[in-house]
Design a protein around this motif. Sequence first.
Motif, PDB file in Angstrom:
ATOM      1  N   ARG A 186     -12.716  10.410  -3.066  1.00 53.10           N
ATOM      2  CA  ARG A 186     -11.679  11.419  -3.320  1.00 53.10           C
ATOM      3  C   ARG A 186     -10.572  10.910  -4.229  1.00 53.10           C
ATOM      4  NH1 ARG A 186     -12.405  12.435   2.361  1.00 53.10           N
ATOM      5  NH2 ARG A 186     -10.586  11.131   2.732  1.00 53.10           N
ATOM      6  N   SER A 187     -10.214   9.631  -4.124  1.00 53.31           N
ATOM      7  CA  SER A 187      -9.037   9.143  -4.848  1.00 53.31           C
ATOM      8  C   SER A 187      -9.337   8.536  -6.218  1.00 53.31           C
ATOM      9  CB  SER A 187      -8.281   8.119  -3.993  1.00 53.31           C
ATOM     10  OG  SER A 187      -9.126   7.046  -3.665  1.00 53.31           O
TER      11      SER A 187
ATOM     12  N   CYS B  82      -8.962  10.623  -9.430  1.00 46.53           N
ATOM     13  CA  CYS B  82      -7.626  11.192  -9.665  1.00 46.53           C
ATOM     14  C   CYS B  82      -6.653  10.230 -10.340  1.00 46.53           C
ATOM     15  CB  CYS B  82      -7.017  11.637  -8.344  1.00 46.53           C
ATOM     16  SG  CYS B  82      -7.987  12.899  -7.521  1.00 46.53           S
TER      17      CYS B  82
ATOM     18  N   THR C 258     -21.053   9.675  -3.089  1.00 44.25           N
ATOM     19  CA  THR C 258     -20.661   9.434  -4.479  1.00 44.25           C
ATOM     20  C   THR C 258     -21.005   7.997  -4.844  1.00 44.25           C
ATOM     21  OG1 THR C 258     -18.817  10.978  -4.234  1.00 44.25           O
ATOM     22  CG2 THR C 258     -18.727   9.462  -6.091  1.00 44.25           C
TER      23      THR C 258
END
Length: 97
Positions: free
Chosen positions: A85-86, A89, A56
């Motif tokens: 991943r975080s 969010c 990413t």
Amino acid sequence: MTDQSTRREPQRNETTDDKKSSNPGRRRRRRRNDKDPATKSWDLSQFQVPPMPGKTRFHDLDLPLGLMHGIADHKFEYCSPIQARSLPCIPSAAMML
């Protein structure tokens, strides 16, 4: 025999002694000058990172331009797995870095 009137005490040099005593282990950070033309003229096109399968890019996360400039200055190109991943969010991704 020593004459007490001729004996001199060492004089304190305030400028050098004060500098030595003021926390010698800490370095001062240089602030980025907002009036510096190089800072003002930076844009995302100067930070090209090709997409790579399984990774990413910070570009993919819609981060503020100032934060992207800092990421580019430090030569980061791809997120770590936990960042990837975080960061999407949380409401303010800049707080996570």
